[in-house]
Enzyme design. Structure first.
Site, PDB file in Angstrom:
ATOM      1  N   PRO A 151       0.611  -1.178  -0.236  1.00 31.29           N
ATOM      2  CA  PRO A 151      -0.153   0.160  -0.155  1.00 31.29           C
ATOM      3  C   PRO A 151       0.932   1.316   0.021  1.00 31.29           C
ATOM      4  O   PRO A 151       0.972   1.933   0.646  1.00 31.29           O
ATOM      5  CB  PRO A 151      -0.679   0.180   2.136  1.00 31.29           C
ATOM      6  N   CYS A 152       1.130   1.485  -0.980  1.00 30.66           N
ATOM      7  CA  CYS A 152       2.801   2.649  -1.144  1.00 30.66           C
ATOM      8  C   CYS A 152       1.506   4.113  -1.539  1.00 30.66           C
ATOM      9  O   CYS A 152       2.327   4.627  -1.486  1.00 30.66           O
ATOM     10  CB  CYS A 152       3.622   2.696  -2.558  1.00 30.66           C
TER      11      CYS A 152
END
Length: 286
Positions: free
Chosen positions: A252-253
């Site tokens: 989940p950048c």
């Protein structure tokens, strides 16, 4: 507690730094002495902190250097020795697990590799999931199938690519189901995550692992994550690691923002990032 990861942060970072500087992988006993821990304790704690054993960390670091050299066009033999492997046989022992194809094939755009993929519609647009025989190699978002298929072709221009749909690929379906469950798009329980086949540097793996620990509905800045990793000057490198993420939504950048709290960029579109963050925040507040 002595066994907590917070308490072990300093000795684990010391061990990681020793591995980063080492040409040959240090023995577990040597690293344990440096950390003032038993070998078994160090092995367990290091794996919990970095997602891999000390030996695997050293191998991943060298393999990241090797992969980078191949992508720049270096000859395979030169890349082998520049990355410190010592012999080509040691590279090929781990090639399938780390790349899903031979080094020469990767350098040649995936020649000889077979990639299966599928797409599905999501609230954020079209989603593509792709896998080699070893694991998931790509999860991307886009406006339509044509855009996503072109991206896959650009990454692996000489690999054979096969579209599989209608629930005929267990790994691809599991990734889609897991994303839908974790993001609230489905009430079904999230299945186990399939194995991954994404080659990266050891630092990139550290960043991606840290990203998975950011709770949904919250964010961190590049600087905050750099400080958390014990490298306060690495904010720019963290941004580059996020930019190299090939696993949209799985890593989940999108939960990394600028120091002023603004969203910043996202390789799959800043508007999608804003929508995703707003959705996660709303779900957290209940």
């Amino acid at each position: 507690m002595r066994n907590s990861l917070a308490t072990l942060e300093a000795p684990l970072e010391h061990v990681r730094a020793l591995i980063e500087r080492a040409t040959e992988a240090p023995s577990l006993a040597t690293l344990a002495d440096a950390a003032k821990l038993s070998p078994s304790h160090l092995q367990r704690a290091f794996r919990r902190r970095y997602g891999m054993s000390p030996a695997e960390y050293h191998r991943a670091r060298r393999f990241g250097q090797f992969k980078s050299a191949l992508r720049k066009g270096c000859a395979v033999a030169d890349a082998v020795y520049d990355a410190g492997f010592g012999s080509g046989s040691r590279v090929y022992e781990n090639t399938n697990r780390l790349l899903g194809m031979t080094p020469a094939s990767y350098r040649a755009g995936g020649a000889g590799a077979h990639i299966r993929y599928t797409t599905t519609r999501t609230p954020l647009g079209q989603l593509l999931v792709a896998a080699t025989a070893k694991g998931i190699c790509s999860v991307t978002l886009g406006a339509n199938d044509e855009e996503l298929e072109q991206r896959l072709a650009d990454e692996f221009p000489k690999a054979s690519r096969e579209r599989v749909d209608n629930g005929r690929e267990e790994w691809l379906d599991a990734v889609i189901a897991r994303i839908a469950s974790e993001l609230g798009w489905s009430d079904r329980a999230a299945p186990e995550m399939p194995p991954l086949d994404v080659a990266a540097t050891a630092f990139q793996w550290r960043v991606w692992d840290a990203l998975t620990r950011i709770p949904a509905g919250t964010t961190k800045s590049y600087g905050e994550l750099a400080a958390e990793l014990g490298q306060p000057g690495a904010a720019r490198a963290i941004g580059q690691a996020c930019g190299n993420n090939r696993l949209a939504l799985i890593v989940p950048c999108h939960r990394i923002v600028r120091e002023d709290g603004s969203p910043g960029g996202w390789r799959w579109g800043v508007e999608r990032k804003r929508a995703l963050l707003a959705q996660e925040e709303a779900a957290r507040q209940g």
